[in-house]
Structures are given as C-alpha cells and as structure tokens.
Design a protein around this motif. Structure first.
Motif, mmCIF file in Angstrom:
data_model
loop_
_atom_site.group_PDB
_atom_site.id
_atom_site.type_symbol
_atom_site.label_atom_id
_atom_site.label_comp_id
_atom_site.label_asym_id
_atom_site.label_seq_id
_atom_site.Cartn_x
_atom_site.Cartn_y
_atom_site.Cartn_z
ATOM 1 N N ARG A 317 -81.811 -64.726 -115.968
ATOM 2 C CA ARG A 317 -82.767 -63.628 -115.794
ATOM 3 C C ARG A 317 -83.346 -63.108 -117.110
ATOM 4 N N TYR A 318 -82.911 -63.647 -118.239
ATOM 5 C CA TYR A 318 -83.204 -62.999 -119.514
ATOM 6 C C TYR A 318 -84.599 -63.250 -120.069
ATOM 7 N N PHE A 319 -85.418 -63.986 -119.333
ATOM 8 C CA PHE A 319 -86.825 -64.141 -119.731
ATOM 9 C C PHE A 319 -87.723 -63.158 -118.980
ATOM 10 N N PHE A 320 -87.106 -62.190 -118.316
ATOM 11 C CA PHE A 320 -87.902 -61.281 -117.499
ATOM 12 C C PHE A 320 -88.894 -60.473 -118.344
ATOM 13 N N LEU A 321 -88.475 -60.033 -119.525
ATOM 14 C CA LEU A 321 -89.401 -59.298 -120.393
ATOM 15 C C LEU A 321 -90.583 -60.178 -120.779
ATOM 16 N N ALA A 322 -90.319 -61.429 -121.112
ATOM 17 C CA ALA A 322 -91.412 -62.352 -121.430
ATOM 18 C C ALA A 322 -92.329 -62.544 -120.226
ATOM 19 N N ASP A 323 -91.754 -62.562 -119.026
ATOM 20 C CA ASP A 323 -92.561 -62.692 -117.804
ATOM 21 C C ASP A 323 -93.623 -61.603 -117.714
ATOM 22 N N ILE A 324 -93.181 -60.352 -117.843
ATOM 23 C CA ILE A 324 -94.115 -59.251 -117.610
ATOM 24 C C ILE A 324 -95.068 -59.048 -118.791
ATOM 25 N N LEU A 325 -94.607 -59.311 -120.018
ATOM 26 C CA LEU A 325 -95.507 -59.156 -121.167
ATOM 27 C C LEU A 325 -96.559 -60.262 -121.186
ATOM 28 N N ALA A 326 -96.177 -61.482 -120.818
ATOM 29 C CA ALA A 326 -97.157 -62.574 -120.744
ATOM 30 C C ALA A 326 -98.200 -62.279 -119.674
ATOM 31 N N TYR A 327 -97.755 -61.725 -118.569
ATOM 32 C CA TYR A 327 -98.682 -61.317 -117.507
ATOM 33 C C TYR A 327 -99.652 -60.255 -118.027
ATOM 34 N N ALA A 328 -99.113 -59.264 -118.744
ATOM 35 C CA ALA A 328 -99.966 -58.205 -119.290
ATOM 36 C C ALA A 328 -100.978 -58.766 -120.279
ATOM 37 N N LEU A 329 -100.562 -59.721 -121.102
ATOM 38 C CA LEU A 329 -101.482 -60.331 -122.063
ATOM 39 C C LEU A 329 -102.602 -61.075 -121.341
ATOM 40 N N ALA A 330 -102.269 -61.774 -120.254
ATOM 41 C CA ALA A 330 -103.293 -62.497 -119.494
ATOM 42 C C ALA A 330 -104.290 -61.541 -118.852
ATOM 43 N N VAL A 331 -103.822 -60.352 -118.483
ATOM 44 C CA VAL A 331 -104.725 -59.347 -117.907
ATOM 45 C C VAL A 331 -105.639 -58.778 -118.985
ATOM 46 N N CYS A 332 -105.075 -58.453 -120.145
ATOM 47 C CA CYS A 332 -105.861 -57.817 -121.219
ATOM 48 C C CYS A 332 -106.760 -58.797 -121.955
ATOM 49 N N ARG A 333 -106.328 -60.037 -122.042
ATOM 50 C CA ARG A 333 -107.119 -61.065 -122.717
ATOM 51 C C ARG A 333 -107.201 -62.283 -121.792
ATOM 52 N N PRO A 334 -108.052 -62.232 -120.798
ATOM 53 C CA PRO A 334 -108.096 -63.308 -119.790
ATOM 54 C C PRO A 334 -108.777 -64.569 -120.314
ATOM 55 N N ARG A 335 -108.016 -65.442 -120.899
ATOM 56 C CA ARG A 335 -108.481 -66.739 -121.374
ATOM 57 C C ARG A 335 -107.680 -67.821 -120.685
ATOM 58 N N ARG A 336 -108.113 -69.034 -120.829
ATOM 59 C CA ARG A 336 -107.370 -70.127 -120.206
ATOM 60 C C ARG A 336 -105.962 -70.228 -120.784
ATOM 61 N N TRP A 337 -105.841 -70.042 -122.107
ATOM 62 C CA TRP A 337 -104.519 -70.211 -122.720
ATOM 63 C C TRP A 337 -103.566 -69.070 -122.367
ATOM 64 N N THR A 338 -104.074 -67.839 -122.244
ATOM 65 C CA THR A 338 -103.177 -66.739 -121.872
ATOM 66 C C THR A 338 -102.707 -66.883 -120.424
ATOM 67 N N ILE A 339 -103.616 -67.319 -119.565
ATOM 68 C CA ILE A 339 -103.232 -67.535 -118.168
ATOM 69 C C ILE A 339 -102.230 -68.682 -118.073
ATOM 70 N N ALA A 340 -102.470 -69.745 -118.860
ATOM 71 C CA ALA A 340 -101.536 -70.876 -118.868
ATOM 72 C C ALA A 340 -100.151 -70.430 -119.331
ATOM 73 N N VAL A 341 -100.104 -69.606 -120.374
ATOM 74 C CA VAL A 341 -98.821 -69.113 -120.886
ATOM 75 C C VAL A 341 -98.100 -68.288 -119.825
ATOM 76 N N ALA A 342 -98.828 -67.375 -119.174
ATOM 77 C CA ALA A 342 -98.214 -66.532 -118.147
ATOM 78 C C ALA A 342 -97.658 -67.382 -117.003
ATOM 79 N N VAL A 343 -98.404 -68.399 -116.596
ATOM 80 C CA VAL A 343 -97.960 -69.265 -115.496
ATOM 81 C C VAL A 343 -96.751 -70.097 -115.925
ATOM 82 N N LEU A 344 -96.800 -70.661 -117.125
ATOM 83 C CA LEU A 344 -95.699 -71.501 -117.601
ATOM 84 C C LEU A 344 -94.397 -70.713 -117.716
#
Length: 406
Positions: A317-344
């Motif tokens: 469960r310890y990647f949970f912080l990365a999960d939500i911060l990556a999601y937030a980054l994809a929302v604030c900076r919606p690019r292909r690479w940020t969305i890819a990072v959030a999904v990965l």
C-alpha cells in the motif's frame, strides 16, 4: 447534452461521480480482509469492552484465531477507532472499521481538493477531487481493505499544498501530524528539505513538526501511556517483518524471489541508496532552477514514487501517496506524459493490491516494472524543469491550469 455543455455544468459531473462512489463503496463494504478481521475489528471490540482510556494506556493485546499480538498502530488511528466505537449500538466492530476507512477516503479527497485549488480552477479542483474517490487504489484501500493510508497520504498532500501557497508553519505542522499517524509519511521528507532550504524557512519554525507529533500523542499520554513509548512507537514496527518486500511493487520483490542477497544486506544497501536519492532530490536540485507551481508538484510526485521504490521492507500500500499526487499532477498539467505517469503508477499499485487481496503473485512484479517506467518519465521531466535537459517543443506549454493568486 454535448461535451461543451457538460463541461460548463460541473454539477452534473460531480453528481455522477458521487452516485458512482455510493454504489461502488456500498457494494464493497462487506469485503473481508485479514487486517480488518484479525486486527482492527478485535481492537474495536477491546475498546468497547475495556474503555478508551484503558485501551490507550498500553498496547492492546489481541488473541484471536489466526493472530496473536499487540496493537502496533500509532495512537491516532486508535483514537479514530475509539470514536467509531460510539456507534456500537448500530454497527458491528467490522462495520466500524470500514466506517473509519471510508471517512479516511473522504478526508483524503478533501486534502486533494485543497492541493488542486493551489494550481487549478475551482470547478476543476472540485470535480477532480471527488474523482479521487473512484481511483482504483482508493477503492481497494478504503472500502475493500479497510485500511487508512488515505489519512497519512492526505496529510502529506497538505504538506505539498501549503508549500505551494508559501504557508510554511502550516506545512510543517501537517508533516508532523502525518508522521504521527503513519511513519510512511517520511517519504515526503526530501520534498520538505528542498522547500525549507530553497525558501529559507525560518529556523524558529523547524520545531513545529515535533510539536504537532507531540500534540497527536497527547491523548494517549494523558490516558497513562509512557511518553518514551509514544516517542518510539515506530521502533517496534520496524522489526515486525523480516522480508525485503511485503508485496511491494519495487525491485526488492525480484531480489527476494531470486534470493540475490540476505535480508540484512538488502536492508543496509536499500536504506543507503534511499538516503542518497533523498539527498539528491532534496538538496542537489537547489543548484539549478528554483521550482514553482506544477514543477514543485512534479518534484513531490517524483519523491513520493522514488522513496518506496528504493526502500526495502515496503508493503503493497505504500505507493498510495504517489498515486494521489500523480493524479493531481495530471489534473493540473494535463499532458500525455503526466496522464501516462498517473496511469502507470495507479496500475502498479493495483498490481500490488491484487497480489495480496487476490493472491495474484505476478501483480507485484508487473507493478514494479510499471512504476519503474513511470519513474523514468518523471526523472526526465524533472531534469527538464531544472534546466538539466533542453526542452522539446512539445514540452513548452503553460505550467498549469489556472493559478493560485500570489
């Protein structure tokens, strides 16, 4: 209704999300896990039987079929269970555990909203924050598993949010509260180091995390638990498991499977590598451009993914912080690479969850590769943000959607 009209009325999107949340959460609350049945529910029953004060005065000894040991979670979680125990006339102990877990998910969504408001338009922030409740890792963590990584991760997200706003005292207090709830909050420490040094936060504010930690432990101390035990509550947890990986989606899963090194060597090597990476991300980046706005959030995402990826003894469960911060980054900076990072990162975390919940062993190994790929993308774009690499034309775009007034 066409897409433009739907976007103009975020209330429809918000209502749709909330309906999905209620339906999905309600259908999963009965899911049984060993953590909830063997540990958390018996802790609640102990609190009901012996009272809150007695249950906080010393670690609770639990002996049920399949488990035998002490309640080794930090006291703030036990406060929440004690609060939930007041509903014993209406809910079972298991139901109270799930109640706390779902409340943690809602709290986390609120923290993400506060973070998004620093970088995104109000409507975007509100709808996207509600959307965090539908992230697969959020659903698996709270209504399915009955865990509360949502709370420490939410508090860590507030650390980033306050940093974006330049509210240094609140940032440090949030960090202390997060660490008091769960030691894994230390993952955000390199980000804090970067902010403190680059923004020259006053020395007089640095004791605030300790004060916040002490305040969170105060009820347990007043109940009779020794101050030394409360100050060292995490030392006992550190030696609980002698495994390099607890289904964590990181390279240590492969090391452990292939028996490439001993437990002691792995802990020493992994801890050393993590400390070096933490110093590199927290200090060396000060030699180049000062990060602002979404670039500062990018640093936080990179750190939140790097720390549990390099550390041994990590849980699923310890990647949970990365999960939500990556999601937030994809929302604030919606690019292909940020969305890819959030999904990965999300898929990597889900792989680890299903390794535990569904005994799908390959999940953690697939997850490690997915999160490793996300880290490579994050490190490249962090280097771009720092000016270490020349940006391609596709990388030169506005930094974020909207802006917090400075």
């Amino acid at each position: 209704m066409n897409r433009a009209a739907f976007a103009a009325r975020p209330g429809y999107a918000l209502a749709g999300i909330l309906v999905l949340v209620v339906l999905s959460y309600a259908s999963l609350l009965d899911w049984r896990t060993s953590d909830a049945e063997w540990w958390f529910a018996p802790w609640v029953e102990h609190i009901i039987q012996h009272g809150t004060r007695a249950s906080l005065a010393a670690p609770m000894r639990i002996a049920v079929e399949g488990a035998d040991g002490y309640a080794n979670y930090s006291p703030p979680y036990l406060y929440l269970l004690a609060l939930a125990s007041t509903a014993s006339a209406w809910l079972s102990a298991f139901g109270m555990v799930k109640l706390v877990a779902v409340a943690g998910a809602v709290f986390c969504a609120g923290c993400v909203w506060h973070l998004l408001r620093a970088l995104a338009a109000p409507r975007t922030a509100l709808v996207a924050a509600a959307g965090t409740l539908l992230l697969p890792s959020m659903i698996l963590n709270a209504p399915v598993w009955g865990q509360t990584d949502t709370i420490w991760a939410g508090l860590a997200a507030l650390v980033v949010s306050f940093a974006l706003r330049g509210q240094w005292a609140a940032m440090l207090l949030a960090f202390g509260a997060a660490v008091a709830f769960k030691l894994q909050s230390i993952f955000i420490a390199p980000f804090l180091l970067h902010v403190v040094l680059s923004r020259r936060v006053g020395l007089r504010l640095l004791p605030l995390p300790l004060l916040a930690y002490a305040a969170m432990m105060l009820p347990a101390w007043l109940a009779g638990r020794p101050a030394w035990e409360l100050a060292t509550v995490y030392l006992e947890q550190a030696g609980t498991y002698r495994w390099l990986s607890m289904n964590a989606p990181n390279p240590w899963a492969f090391v452990q499977y292939a028996r490439l090194m001993s437990y002691e060597t792995g802990v020493l090597l992994g801890t050393g590598l993590t400390v070096l990476a933490a110093l590199a991300l927290g200090v060396l980046s000060l030699r180049w451009r000062r990060l602002e706005g979404a670039d500062l959030l990018l640093l936080a995402v990179t750190i939140a993914a790097t720390m549990p990826y390099l550390l041994p003894k990590m849980h699923d469960r310890y990647f949970f912080l990365a999960d939500i911060l990556a999601y937030a980054l994809a929302v604030c900076r919606p690019r292909r690479w940020t969305i890819a990072v959030a999904v990965l990162i999300q898929l990597g975390s889900v792989g680890a969850y299903v390794s535990h919940l569904l005994d799908f062993t390959m999940g953690k190994y697939l997850g490690a590769m997915l999160i490793g790929a996300a880290l490579l993308i994050l490190l490249r774009h962090l280097a771009l943000a720092l000016g270490l690499l020349r940006a391609a034309a596709s990388d030169v775009r506005p930094a974020f959607v909207g802006a917090y007034p400075r």
